[in-house]
Design a protein around this motif. Structure first.
Motif, short mmCIF file in Angstrom:
data_model
loop_
_atom_site.label_atom_id
_atom_site.label_comp_id
_atom_site.label_asym_id
_atom_site.label_seq_id
_atom_site.Cartn_x
_atom_site.Cartn_y
_atom_site.Cartn_z
N VAL A 63 40.46 81.29 4.73
CA VAL A 63 40.04 82.22 4.07
C VAL A 63 39.12 83.20 5.46
CG1 VAL A 63 38.34 82.98 2.34
CG2 VAL A 63 39.72 81.06 1.49
N PHE A 64 38.95 82.68 6.07
CA PHE A 64 37.55 83.32 6.76
C PHE A 64 39.21 84.07 8.02
CE2 PHE A 64 34.12 79.98 6.04
CZ PHE A 64 33.69 80.89 5.08
N SER A 65 39.24 83.13 8.39
CA SER A 65 41.19 83.20 9.00
C SER A 65 41.18 84.80 8.50
CB SER A 65 42.25 82.82 9.47
OG SER A 65 42.71 83.54 10.28
N LYS A 66 41.72 84.69 7.08
CA LYS A 66 42.31 85.86 6.45
C LYS A 66 42.23 87.19 6.21
CE LYS A 66 44.84 85.51 2.96
NZ LYS A 66 45.78 84.79 1.27
N ILE B 151 47.55 65.24 1.36
CA ILE B 151 48.51 66.16 0.58
C ILE B 151 47.83 67.46 -0.60
CG2 ILE B 151 50.09 66.40 -1.42
CD1 ILE B 151 51.54 63.44 0.04
N LYS B 152 46.90 66.77 -0.70
CA LYS B 152 45.75 67.78 -1.55
C LYS B 152 44.97 68.56 -0.93
CE LYS B 152 42.09 67.29 -5.61
NZ LYS B 152 41.06 66.34 -5.71
N VAL B 153 44.59 68.23 0.08
CA VAL B 153 44.50 69.76 1.13
C VAL B 153 45.04 70.75 1.54
CG1 VAL B 153 42.42 69.87 2.77
CG2 VAL B 153 42.25 67.68 1.06
N SER B 154 45.89 69.85 1.96
CA SER B 154 46.59 70.65 2.16
C SER B 154 47.77 71.84 1.53
CB SER B 154 48.82 70.10 3.23
OG SER B 154 47.88 68.74 3.79
N LEU B 155 47.47 71.35 -0.09
CA LEU B 155 48.68 72.55 -1.06
C LEU B 155 47.21 73.16 -1.36
CD1 LEU B 155 49.94 69.54 -4.05
CD2 LEU B 155 50.97 70.91 -2.06
N ALA B 156 45.69 72.69 -0.73
CA ALA B 156 44.94 73.81 -0.89
C ALA B 156 44.52 75.33 0.03
CB ALA B 156 43.49 72.81 -1.35
N MET B 157 44.50 74.55 0.94
CA MET B 157 45.20 75.44 2.24
C MET B 157 46.26 76.35 1.96
SD MET B 157 44.03 73.18 5.25
CE MET B 157 44.46 73.88 6.83
N LEU B 158 47.75 75.65 2.09
CA LEU B 158 48.41 76.87 1.01
C LEU B 158 48.02 77.43 0.34
CD1 LEU B 158 51.57 76.68 1.98
CD2 LEU B 158 52.20 75.57 0.08
N PHE B 159 47.79 77.28 -0.60
CA PHE B 159 47.20 77.99 -1.68
C PHE B 159 46.50 79.15 -1.12
CE2 PHE B 159 48.54 74.82 -4.65
CZ PHE B 159 49.62 75.25 -5.35
N SER B 160 45.83 79.14 -0.31
CA SER B 160 44.49 79.93 -0.29
C SER B 160 45.57 80.66 0.49
CB SER B 160 43.47 79.35 0.56
OG SER B 160 42.14 78.31 -0.04
N GLY C 108 39.93 88.63 8.62
CA GLY C 108 39.91 88.73 9.97
C GLY C 108 38.22 88.78 10.30
N LEU C 109 37.46 87.24 9.87
CA LEU C 109 36.49 86.79 10.82
C LEU C 109 36.75 86.11 11.85
CD1 LEU C 109 33.81 85.58 7.88
CD2 LEU C 109 34.63 87.66 8.97
N LYS C 110 35.70 85.80 13.29
CA LYS C 110 36.70 85.89 14.32
C LYS C 110 35.69 84.05 13.75
CE LYS C 110 34.86 86.03 19.44
NZ LYS C 110 34.12 86.35 20.46
N ILE C 111 36.65 82.88 14.66
CA ILE C 111 36.22 81.62 14.49
C ILE C 111 36.07 81.03 15.88
CG2 ILE C 111 36.43 79.27 13.23
CD1 ILE C 111 38.40 81.31 10.71
N ALA C 112 35.24 79.88 16.21
CA ALA C 112 34.84 79.81 17.46
C ALA C 112 34.48 78.20 17.03
CB ALA C 112 34.17 80.58 18.20
N GLU C 113 34.02 76.98 18.39
CA GLU C 113 33.48 75.87 18.31
C GLU C 113 32.92 76.27 19.31
OE1 GLU C 113 36.31 72.01 16.84
OE2 GLU C 113 37.59 73.78 17.90
#
Length: 236
Positions: A187-190, A222-231, A192-197
């Motif tokens: 969500v944050f990447s889409k 699988i559940k989290v991967s699908l949620a990520m894909l939908f986002s 345009g936010l800058k993400i760092a560690e």
């Protein structure tokens, strides 16, 4: 005038570990003289979490229904937005995220201008490294996030993270509700936010029970991967 930082602690049955976390936070001094406030979001705990939080001089929001980790965090983010905080930092109430490590997140944000700063266990591999099954799951989500965001985030499931005002504005409106950490990075990447560690040292859980008890399971992945894909495919 110093900026304001809100520590957001989502809690479910953290009566045992929360007092020591709040005590450490009371003794914490942040860079640039940031004012530090502590908010405990009590997600319908069945123990004395709420009373312990009030005794520890935290702001307390007692949710009327159990929202899960994503809803509890978003409640704290909404509070930060509505009360003019410059930074919100999610921190677990189970003792895994030592308050003394907070300065690393704030300093890195000030130096880099990153909108999201994630406290990572795996950059320098110090401190508690989690179980083998969870490390496998975390490595898997590293590559899923790499595919969807183009970023190497090595601890994408870390709940120790800083949100600046731009991130607060987005998360207050759009934040995943269940196991949100990996999905929120999409969500944050889409947006345009800058993400760092930044490397931090974490502890083993000091009490309570993890909200992700089946982390290493195929179902969870699988559940989290699908949620990520939908986002990822959802229109802005």
């Amino acid at each position: 005038m110093p900026g304001k930082v809100l520590i957001v602690i989502p809690c479910y049955n953290e009566e045992a570990s929360l007092p020591s976390v709040l005590k450490e936070l009371q003794q914490t001094v942040l860079p640039d003289n940031y004012q530090l406030d502590v908010l405990v979001v009590n997600d319908c705990s069945k123990d004395g979490t709420s009373a312990v939080a009030k005794k520890g001089k935290a702001i307390v929001i007692d949710l009327p229904v159990n929202l899960g980790i994503g809803g509890a965090v978003q409640t704290g983010i909404l509070y930060a937005r509505n009360n003019g905080y410059d930074i919100a930092i999610q921190l677990d109430g189970d003792g895994q995220h030592p308050p003394k490590e907070l300065s690393k997140l704030v300093s890195f944000h000030l130096e880099s201008g990153a909108n999201i700063v994630i406290g990572s266990r795996f950059l320098e591999k110090e401190g508690f490294q989690s179980s083998f099954a969870r490390r496998l799951g975390i490595k898997y989500f590293h590559w899923v996030n790499r595919l969807m965001t183009g970023l190497h985030i090595y601890d994408s499931t870390s709940g120790f993270r800083l949100f600046d005002k731009a991130a607060i504005k987005i998360a207050a409106v759009n934040y995943p509700d269940e196991y949100p950490e990996p999905e929120s990075l999409v969500v944050f990447s889409k947006a345009g936010l800058k993400i760092a560690e930044v490397p931090v040292i974490m502890n083993a859980r000091q009490g309570g029970q993890s909200s992700i008890r089946q982390f290493g399971s195929l179902y969870y992945c699988i559940k989290v991967s699908l949620a990520m894909l939908f986002s990822f495919i959802r229109k802005p």
